[in-house]
Every structure is written in C-alpha cells, then in structure tokens.
Design a protein around this motif. Structure first.
Motif, PDB file in Angstrom:
ATOM      1  N   GLY A  74     -22.203  -6.562 -51.630  1.00 32.42           N
ATOM      2  CA  GLY A  74     -21.779  -6.961 -50.134  1.00 32.42           C
ATOM      3  C   GLY A  74     -21.782  -8.390 -49.907  1.00 32.42           C
ATOM      4  O   GLY A  74     -21.155  -8.751 -49.175  1.00 32.42           O
ATOM      5  N   THR A  75     -22.393  -9.254 -50.849  1.00 31.79           N
ATOM      6  CA  THR A  75     -22.285 -10.671 -50.916  1.00 31.79           C
ATOM      7  C   THR A  75     -21.502 -11.453 -52.032  1.00 31.79           C
ATOM      8  O   THR A  75     -20.792 -12.100 -51.891  1.00 31.79           O
ATOM      9  N   HIS A  76     -21.811 -10.735 -53.099  1.00 34.64           N
ATOM     10  CA  HIS A  76     -21.027 -11.421 -54.296  1.00 34.64           C
ATOM     11  C   HIS A  76     -20.345 -10.020 -55.301  1.00 34.64           C
ATOM     12  O   HIS A  76     -20.799  -8.837 -54.887  1.00 34.64           O
ATOM     13  N   ARG A  77     -19.644 -10.697 -55.975  1.00 38.50           N
ATOM     14  CA  ARG A  77     -18.931  -9.555 -56.821  1.00 38.50           C
ATOM     15  C   ARG A  77     -18.743 -10.020 -58.463  1.00 38.50           C
ATOM     16  O   ARG A  77     -18.661 -11.300 -58.602  1.00 38.50           O
ATOM     17  N   TYR A  78     -19.545  -9.406 -59.362  1.00 39.11           N
ATOM     18  CA  TYR A  78     -19.489  -9.940 -60.577  1.00 39.11           C
ATOM     19  C   TYR A  78     -18.940  -8.973 -61.493  1.00 39.11           C
ATOM     20  O   TYR A  78     -19.080  -7.822 -61.379  1.00 39.11           O
ATOM     21  N   GLN A  79     -18.069  -9.722 -62.452  1.00 35.67           N
ATOM     22  CA  GLN A  79     -17.599  -8.797 -63.598  1.00 35.67           C
ATOM     23  C   GLN A  79     -18.265  -8.773 -64.730  1.00 35.67           C
ATOM     24  O   GLN A  79     -18.571  -9.689 -65.426  1.00 35.67           O
ATOM     25  N   ILE A  80     -18.345  -7.466 -65.348  1.00 36.04           N
ATOM     26  CA  ILE A  80     -18.820  -7.305 -66.740  1.00 36.04           C
ATOM     27  C   ILE A  80     -17.950  -6.538 -67.402  1.00 36.04           C
ATOM     28  O   ILE A  80     -17.510  -5.533 -67.216  1.00 36.04           O
ATOM     29  N   ALA A  81     -17.382  -7.435 -68.427  1.00 38.61           N
ATOM     30  CA  ALA A  81     -16.186  -6.881 -69.169  1.00 38.61           C
ATOM     31  C   ALA A  81     -16.691  -6.693 -70.839  1.00 38.61           C
ATOM     32  O   ALA A  81     -17.434  -7.389 -71.046  1.00 38.61           O
ATOM     33  N   ASP A  82     -16.107  -5.717 -71.378  1.00 39.79           N
ATOM     34  CA  ASP A  82     -16.064  -5.634 -72.726  1.00 39.79           C
ATOM     35  C   ASP A  82     -15.667  -6.677 -73.487  1.00 39.79           C
ATOM     36  O   ASP A  82     -14.345  -6.922 -73.374  1.00 39.79           O
ATOM     37  N   PRO A  83     -16.265  -7.477 -73.932  1.00 39.67           N
ATOM     38  CA  PRO A  83     -15.700  -8.620 -74.766  1.00 39.67           C
ATOM     39  C   PRO A  83     -14.952  -8.541 -75.951  1.00 39.67           C
ATOM     40  O   PRO A  83     -13.915  -9.281 -76.189  1.00 39.67           O
ATOM     41  N   ARG A  84     -14.846  -7.133 -76.568  1.00 47.13           N
ATOM     42  CA  ARG A  84     -13.802  -6.884 -77.531  1.00 47.13           C
ATOM     43  C   ARG A  84     -12.424  -6.804 -76.892  1.00 47.13           C
ATOM     44  O   ARG A  84     -11.436  -6.916 -77.591  1.00 47.13           O
ATOM     45  N   ARG A  85     -12.452  -6.252 -75.707  1.00 51.74           N
ATOM     46  CA  ARG A  85     -11.251  -6.043 -75.121  1.00 51.74           C
ATOM     47  C   ARG A  85     -10.758  -7.171 -74.141  1.00 51.74           C
ATOM     48  O   ARG A  85      -9.476  -7.225 -73.883  1.00 51.74           O
ATOM     49  N   HIS A  86     -11.654  -7.690 -73.837  1.00 44.93           N
ATOM     50  CA  HIS A  86     -11.478  -8.999 -72.656  1.00 44.93           C
ATOM     51  C   HIS A  86     -12.143 -10.252 -72.921  1.00 44.93           C
ATOM     52  O   HIS A  86     -12.907 -10.447 -72.456  1.00 44.93           O
ATOM     53  N   ARG A 126     -15.369  -0.256 -43.383  1.00 45.00           N
ATOM     54  CA  ARG A 126     -16.351  -1.303 -43.370  1.00 45.00           C
ATOM     55  C   ARG A 126     -17.159  -1.727 -44.537  1.00 45.00           C
ATOM     56  O   ARG A 126     -17.045  -2.695 -44.968  1.00 45.00           O
ATOM     57  N   ALA A 127     -17.616  -0.696 -45.229  1.00 50.44           N
ATOM     58  CA  ALA A 127     -18.602  -0.799 -46.330  1.00 50.44           C
ATOM     59  C   ALA A 127     -17.872  -1.369 -47.324  1.00 50.44           C
ATOM     60  O   ALA A 127     -17.898  -2.391 -48.223  1.00 50.44           O
ATOM     61  N   HIS A 154     -16.856  -4.909 -47.246  1.00 53.25           N
ATOM     62  CA  HIS A 154     -17.842  -5.780 -47.569  1.00 53.25           C
ATOM     63  C   HIS A 154     -17.864  -5.952 -49.142  1.00 53.25           C
ATOM     64  O   HIS A 154     -18.221  -6.990 -49.732  1.00 53.25           O
ATOM     65  N   LEU A 155     -17.822  -4.707 -49.742  1.00 57.38           N
ATOM     66  CA  LEU A 155     -17.868  -4.790 -51.306  1.00 57.38           C
ATOM     67  C   LEU A 155     -16.592  -5.528 -51.886  1.00 57.38           C
ATOM     68  O   LEU A 155     -16.888  -6.282 -52.860  1.00 57.38           O
ATOM     69  N   TYR A 156     -15.467  -5.218 -51.416  1.00 55.82           N
ATOM     70  CA  TYR A 156     -14.083  -6.080 -51.833  1.00 55.82           C
ATOM     71  C   TYR A 156     -14.111  -7.285 -51.359  1.00 55.82           C
ATOM     72  O   TYR A 156     -13.435  -8.269 -52.062  1.00 55.82           O
ATOM     73  N   GLY A 157     -14.755  -7.533 -50.078  1.00 58.42           N
ATOM     74  CA  GLY A 157     -14.571  -8.995 -49.720  1.00 58.42           C
ATOM     75  C   GLY A 157     -13.174  -9.249 -49.124  1.00 58.42           C
ATOM     76  O   GLY A 157     -12.915 -10.126 -48.951  1.00 58.42           O
TER      77      GLY A 157
END
Ligand SMILES: Cc1cc2nc3c(=O)[nH]c(=O)nc-3n(C[C@H](O)[C@H](O)[C@H](O)COP(=O)(O)OP(=O)(O)OC[C@H]3O[C@@H](n4cnc5c(N)ncnc54)[C@H](O)[C@@H]3O)c2cc1C
Length: 416
Positions: A90-102, A332-333, A336-339
């Motif tokens: 709702g405030t931030h978006r953090y990306q967690i990616a598989d380092p082998r592929r990205h 609405r939710a 917030h999530l996508y910003g």
C-alpha cells in the motif's frame, strides 16, 4: 442395449483426458463420458467482449513432467511470466526476482524489507527443494507447510512473502498444506517457468484431447450411477471391463459411496480491463499487508496481449474465498497496491470456479493415493496426487497403468 467398451472414463478434465490418452495408446477401446458440453473441466477459457477469461486465473508450469509427456509445449504457445514477485503493502512495492533468470534485477531484490540473510536462506531452500532428489524430499517426515517452513525462514518472511504467494497456489490457510505437496509444487516453480497459452488455458485441454480418436469423448453425458461393470447416464447405459472415475472429488464421492471428498478451497478471480497497464512487467503482485484478501494480481496482457482487444489490458485479481466481492473496494485496494488511479477500470467479469481447489492436508504420504477402489472402479483425480495440473495428469496416468495391468494390456507412452 448398453454401449460396450474396454474402458469407460468418467470426466474429461485433465485427469480423464490423460488417462484416455494413455489407454488409447495401449490399444484399449476407451470412451470418456463428460457431463458438460466441453472438455477440460476446471481448465476453461471463455471469450467475453474480446477478452480471454480463464475460469479462474491459472498458469501452466513448464516443469510439470506429466505435461511434457502429453503435450508439445511449443504448440501451447506459452506466454511466460517473470520469475519474480512484487511485494506491495500500500505504500511501497518491492520486487524479488530469481537472480538466475533476471540477474539485472538482483539489486532490486536486495532493497526489500526481506533481510539479505533471509533471501539467502530462501535461495538455499529453493536449490535444495528444486534440484535435490525428489525421492529424498518425499522421504522426509511429513508435516504441515507452516511447521516445515518455520525451520527454514523467520516468521516475518513467511507472513509477508511466503503466505501471500502460497495463498494464490493453495487457497486460504496455505500453511496447513502437506509439506510433501509444498515441496513438490515449490520444486516445479524453481525448475520451470509459468505462463499462459496465448489462446487461453482452454488451449491446454484442446491439445490434451486432440489426439484421441473421434467419438472417444461423449459430451453432455452425465453419469448418474455405477454398478459393477455398468454405468448409467442420462442418455443410456454403458458397459466396460474397467471403469475409471476421473471427476472432481465431490462428484466422485456421489458415485462411489466409500469415498470422502477432501475439503475445498474457494478462489475468486475478478477481471478488470483498462487502457493503461498498471505495471510494465508480467509479474505477480502480492499483498504483503495481508489486509485486502487479495491473493495475487497480474496484468495478463503484459505476458499475453492476445488476452484483450488491441489497445486494452486485462488485469486478473484472485481472492482466496468464494464470497461476493465488493468490486469498488477491491478496485480501491488495487489502486493502493499498484500505486495507480484505478477509478476508470472496468470490471469485465468475476468468476467463482466450482469446484475450487482440493485442500492437500497432511497426511498426503507419497502423493499417490490408491487407484483401485473395491473391485469395480479405478479412481483418479488431482486430489489423489497434488492439487495441480501435474497432479491431475500424473493421477490419470497412474490409473491408466493400473487398468492396463488389470486388462493385460501393455501401457502406452505418448512422447509427442
Ligand atoms: C481457480 C483455480 C486455479 C487453479 N490454478 C492452477 C494453476 O495455476 N496451476 C495448476 O497446475 N493447477 C491449478 N489449478 C488446479 C487444476 O486446474 C486442477 O488440478 C485440474 O484442472 C483438475 O483436473 P481434474 O481432471 O482432476 O478435475 P476437473 O477439472 O474437475 O474435471 C472433472 C471432470 O469431470 C466431469 N464430471 C463431474 N461429474 C461427472 C459425472 N457425474 N458424469 C460425467 N462427468 C462428470 C466434470 O464436468 C469435469 O469436466 C487451479 C484450479 C482452480 C479451480
């Protein structure tokens, strides 16, 4: 006069189609009786106003071994999602990616609220489960996913990252799932890529059914009872040396009184259309706050533009319940999530797939429930293995092998 065959399969979902493919390859005269007007069961796609609407957001995993045996993946024309998730609170978006592929997104993953030490533990866990021996994993003491993961990750990582992810996979209360099912499904996520066929999930059902001889699948043929080697349907009787019940669990329990259906996990998917995609990548967005009831949301058209008319985007948002959805509150939710401003999004439709997913609670032992039930019927379905397309196909294959042994046929193997 009854219609006579070697084998009757009840249900033309992934399980029944897989069983039929193997039995036809083995030379058995097989008929599949399906109550609805199409093949695929829970795998279905409908065209609504030019949007491809899968009956509940679902994906194909390229690492499913049973899938590769039956379908040429190139023909599926899979549109892949990133091997990553976006955690949104709702405030931030953090990306967690598989380092082998990205590999280029490694720094993004390091700048999340999940501690680096936890990411390393997650990586070690994924390598062990993904590439260790499956036999060894299935020999580990069985427990529930919550206890299993608590030995690997801290409570906050489980709550903010793992639970949101697994809710989209197993439905509500994912930590109650058997650790055996958890490790097998996690293994497929580590080894494979996920995606949707450009033409929608129904393409998978079409490809499973395509090689079957003409007339093998009888649509609009609901089975109302089984006695001995005979089945009754609304359009007449059928008789066979072997009968395979490959329906969903509650219909199987209605046909076979000895069977108790496992509990179901409802999932609801709301499809929105918009002219501007709320994110640029085909990646699952997870609600790390756990407050919205959203299991995941994804811009399907970022992976498969064919899912919407030209110039439009399709967003699929899945909730882990089967209750009516307050669409405005959900929008609405999502804002917030996508910003982004979601006020102009339009709801295309909301689907409440029935049946939902079977809960795979412990004990699931080696994920291979007995195929023979009594003398008169063979039993197959995802709930006899793992609640997934892989589980359904593998269970259908196992039932076919048991039928072949019973009828003294050589099991056929499809290598297409
Ligand atoms: C919302 C949702 C999302 C999912 N997401 C994924 C995913 O991302 N990845 C994944 O791998 N799996 C996913 N799954 C699971 C996957 O779809 C199922 O495991 C699989 O499709 C089950 O196939 P089945 O053949 O065992 O059962 P079904 O698909 O239920 O097929 C049973 C068939 O039997 C027929 N039938 C029932 N009763 C009778 C009768 N009396 N006479 C004749 N026919 C009858 C039904 O009409 C149906 O066609 C998801 C499931 C749902 C519901």
């Amino acid at each position: 006069m009854d219609d006579q065959h070697d084998v009757i399969i009840i249900g033309a979902g992934a399980t029944g189609l897989a069983a039929a493919r193997h039995l036809c390859d083995a030379g058995a005269d097989t008929v599949v009786l399906e109550s609805s007007d199409r093949v695929g069961g829970r795998i279905a796609t409908e065209l609504i106003d030019g949007y491809r609407i899968d009956r509940g957001f679902q994906v194909v995993n390229t690492a499913y071994p049973a899938l590769r045996r039956l379908v040429d993946l190139a023909e599926l024309d899979l549109r892949l999602f990133d091997h990553a998730v976006v955690l949104a609170d709702g405030t931030h978006r953090y990306q967690i990616a598989d380092p082998r592929r990205h590999p280029s997104r490694l720094t993004d993953s390091l700048c999340t609220p999940v501690a680096v030490s936890e990411l390393l533990r997650l990586a070690r866990f994924s390598v062990r489960v993904g590439y260790g021996s499956a036999r060894a994993l299935l020999a580990e003491p069985e427990t529930d996913a919550g206890s299993y993961l608590a030995a690997v990750l801290d409570e906050q990582t489980i709550r903010r990252l793992v639970v949101p992810f697994l809710t989209g996979v197993f439905g509500a209360e994912p930590l109650r799932t058997s650790s055996r099912v958890l490790t097998m499904i996690w293994r497929s996520f580590v080894r494979g890529r996920i995606g949707v066929p450009a033409a929608g999930m129904a393409r998978l059902a079409e490809l499973l059914a395509a090689p079957l001889p003409s007339g093998c699948v009888r649509l609009n043929t609901r089975v109302t009872g089984i006695s001995g080697h005979r089945v009754r349907t609304e359009v007449g009787g059928f008789r066979a040396a072997a009968i395979v019940v490959a329906t969903d669990p509650s219909n199987a329990a209605a046909l076979l009184s000895r069977l108790t259906a496992p509990p179901q996990r409802a999932l609801t998917t709301v499809y929105h259309s918009t002219d501007t995609a709320p994110s640029a990548r085909p990646v699952l967005l997870l609600d790390a706050s756990g407050r919205t009831g959203i299991a995941n949301s994804v811009v399907l058209t970022n992976a498969a533009p064919q899912y919407a008319p030209v110039g439009r985007h399709l967003v699929a948002t899945t909730l882990a319940h089967g209750q009516p959805v307050d669409e405005r509150a959900l929008r609405r939710a999502l804002g917030h999530l996508y910003g982004v401003d979601t006020s102009s999004w339009q709801q295309v439709t909301t689907v409440h797939p029935t049946p939902g997913l079977s809960a795979a609670l412990p004990p699931r032992r080696h994920l291979r429930d007995p195929v023979m039930v009594g003398d008169d019927a063979f039993l197959a379905g995802d709930y006899r293995d793992s609640p997934s397309i892989q589980g359904a196909l593998a269970s259908g294959h196992r039932a076919a092998r048991a039928v072949c042994a019973d009828l003294d046929l050589s099991p056929g193997f499809t290598h297409s």
